[in-house]
Design a protein around this motif. Structure first.
Motif, mmCIF file in Angstrom:
data_model
loop_
_atom_site.group_PDB
_atom_site.id
_atom_site.type_symbol
_atom_site.label_atom_id
_atom_site.label_comp_id
_atom_site.label_asym_id
_atom_site.label_seq_id
_atom_site.Cartn_x
_atom_site.Cartn_y
_atom_site.Cartn_z
ATOM 1 N N ASP A 43 4.837 43.640 52.467
ATOM 2 C CA ASP A 43 3.907 42.822 52.099
ATOM 3 C C ASP A 43 2.745 43.618 53.530
ATOM 4 O O ASP A 43 3.207 43.996 53.940
ATOM 5 C CB ASP A 43 4.786 41.568 52.891
ATOM 6 C CG ASP A 43 5.092 40.387 50.976
ATOM 7 O OD1 ASP A 43 4.637 40.917 50.577
ATOM 8 O OD2 ASP A 43 6.143 39.721 51.259
ATOM 9 N N THR A 67 5.408 40.998 47.813
ATOM 10 C CA THR A 67 6.298 40.090 47.153
ATOM 11 C C THR A 67 6.051 39.044 46.208
ATOM 12 O O THR A 67 6.484 39.103 45.095
ATOM 13 C CB THR A 67 7.261 39.055 48.037
ATOM 14 O OG1 THR A 67 6.022 38.509 48.762
ATOM 15 C CG2 THR A 67 8.363 40.226 48.716
ATOM 16 N N HIS A 68 4.538 38.847 46.592
ATOM 17 C CA HIS A 68 3.332 37.857 45.269
ATOM 18 C C HIS A 68 2.279 37.961 46.427
ATOM 19 O O HIS A 68 2.040 39.023 47.217
ATOM 20 C CB HIS A 68 4.181 36.436 45.522
ATOM 21 C CG HIS A 68 4.233 35.368 47.000
ATOM 22 N ND1 HIS A 68 5.305 36.009 47.841
ATOM 23 C CD2 HIS A 68 3.651 34.610 47.885
ATOM 24 C CE1 HIS A 68 4.839 35.647 49.380
ATOM 25 N NE2 HIS A 68 3.726 34.310 48.493
ATOM 26 N N TYR A 69 1.864 36.809 45.871
ATOM 27 C CA TYR A 69 -0.547 37.094 46.029
ATOM 28 C C TYR A 69 -0.904 36.058 47.373
ATOM 29 O O TYR A 69 -2.094 36.123 47.392
ATOM 30 C CB TYR A 69 -1.262 37.788 44.166
ATOM 31 C CG TYR A 69 0.010 38.763 43.992
ATOM 32 C CD1 TYR A 69 -0.426 40.228 44.361
ATOM 33 C CD2 TYR A 69 0.235 38.491 43.423
ATOM 34 C CE1 TYR A 69 0.128 41.079 44.148
ATOM 35 C CE2 TYR A 69 0.387 39.419 42.185
ATOM 36 C CZ TYR A 69 0.900 40.775 42.792
ATOM 37 O OH TYR A 69 1.298 41.579 41.769
ATOM 38 N N HIS A 73 0.296 36.758 52.670
ATOM 39 C CA HIS A 73 0.777 38.344 52.478
ATOM 40 C C HIS A 73 0.649 39.024 51.833
ATOM 41 O O HIS A 73 0.671 40.222 52.209
ATOM 42 C CB HIS A 73 2.171 38.053 51.122
ATOM 43 C CG HIS A 73 3.079 36.930 51.578
ATOM 44 N ND1 HIS A 73 4.202 37.377 51.654
ATOM 45 C CD2 HIS A 73 3.143 35.560 52.239
ATOM 46 C CE1 HIS A 73 5.130 36.475 52.232
ATOM 47 N NE2 HIS A 73 4.581 35.507 52.633
ATOM 48 N N HIS A 143 9.189 30.578 44.031
ATOM 49 C CA HIS A 143 7.888 30.190 45.370
ATOM 50 C C HIS A 143 6.967 29.565 44.130
ATOM 51 O O HIS A 143 6.147 30.070 43.096
ATOM 52 C CB HIS A 143 7.667 31.495 45.663
ATOM 53 C CG HIS A 143 6.878 30.851 47.082
ATOM 54 N ND1 HIS A 143 6.633 30.437 47.660
ATOM 55 C CD2 HIS A 143 5.784 31.673 46.893
ATOM 56 C CE1 HIS A 143 6.185 30.440 48.398
ATOM 57 N NE2 HIS A 143 5.180 30.790 48.758
ATOM 58 N N GLY A 147 7.242 34.803 42.557
ATOM 59 C CA GLY A 147 7.065 36.374 43.291
ATOM 60 C C GLY A 147 8.208 36.842 42.914
ATOM 61 O O GLY A 147 9.338 36.532 42.249
#
Length: 261
Positions: A43, A67-69, A73, A143, A147
């Protein structure tokens, strides 16, 4: 392996005195071999700024797994000077359309210059892959917009990163399965049990849920992260103390911590 914490705050950075010990930077970790060589950055929240001196040598290539956008992060990418200067080549691995998500967020009119112009290889994360000699496996997290969680294995040691994740759905099964026997589980613990009812669907867990995950998985250590931006150091201390009563190997992630796995 070594895990360094550069940011463990959830949702947004904070900067006043009551957050100094656990830190105000948003999520960013780095994984290293015991001799100190960087394996990957996990991240790229505002905590990424603390890694810039380590990755500023011209010609450096760095892998970042996302992990995600959500903005907390990836925000650190926007101010990663060696990347903009052309000194750093990046490989960014994440769920789904990595190029579309990152390039769409860090580009005009939201940012003055487009990150897509930089030396970046965007890779959609497969279920398993390697970063050098480190084996990486992925699993879904619960999430908003989805994610990924990551398990890193090397030479008989392992760490699982599962932030941001809201416990209480079928996704818990994959998380526990992938975390079985891990030396460390890094898990979302943003909320108190008394807060969760009003936060359903926000994508975060309570400290009790994080403890339950660690116990089910048989993890050696639990590192609770994604601290609420309103949670003071004293309040995180209290959360950690309650967790230790149930899982003695629990701790709260704080900026500048280093853990040997």
């Amino acid at each position: 392996m070594l895990l360094d914490i550069h940011g463990a705050r959830g949702s947004m950075p904070v900067g006043t005195a009551e957050f100094a010990r656990y830190g105000g930077d948003t999520t960013c970790y780095s994984l290293h071999h015991d001799e100190g060589d960087l394996v990957t950055i996990i991240d790229a929240g505002t905590g990424l700024r603390l890694l810039v001196p380590q990755i500023s040598k011209p010609g450096t290539t760095v892998t970042i797994v996302l992990t995600h956008y959500h903005w907390d992060h990836i925000q650190g990418l926007s101010m990663c000077a060696p990347m903009w200067q052309g000194d750093l080549s990046l490989r960014i691995i994440g769920p789904g359309d990595v190029a579309g998500a990152v390039s769409g967020a860090i580009s005009p009119p939201w940012f003055p210059v487009p990150i897509a112009d930089m030396k970046i290889e965007f890779v959609s994360a497969p279920e398993s892959f390697h970063i050098g000699e480190v084996e990486v496996t992925t699993f879904p997290l619960n999430h908003p917009q989805g994610g990924l969680g990551y398990r890193f294995n090397h030479d008989g040691r392992s760490v699982v990163v599962a932030t941001d994740h809201e416990a209480g759905t079928d996704a818990d099964q994959a998380l526990v399965r992938r975390s079985e026997g891990a030396d460390m589980l890094v898990h979302d613990a943003q909320y108190l049990p008394s807060e969760i009812e009003s936060k359903r669907g926000w994508g975060h867990s309570t400290w009790e849920q994080a403890v339950a995950m660690a116990r089910q998985a048989g993890a050696g250590q639990l590192l609770m992260a994604s601290h609420d931006p309103s949670r003071s150091d004293a309040a995180v201390d209290d959360l950690v103390a309650r967790s230790v009563d149930l899982f003695p190997q629990a701790a709260g992630a704080s900026c500048a911590d280093r853990f040997s796995l």
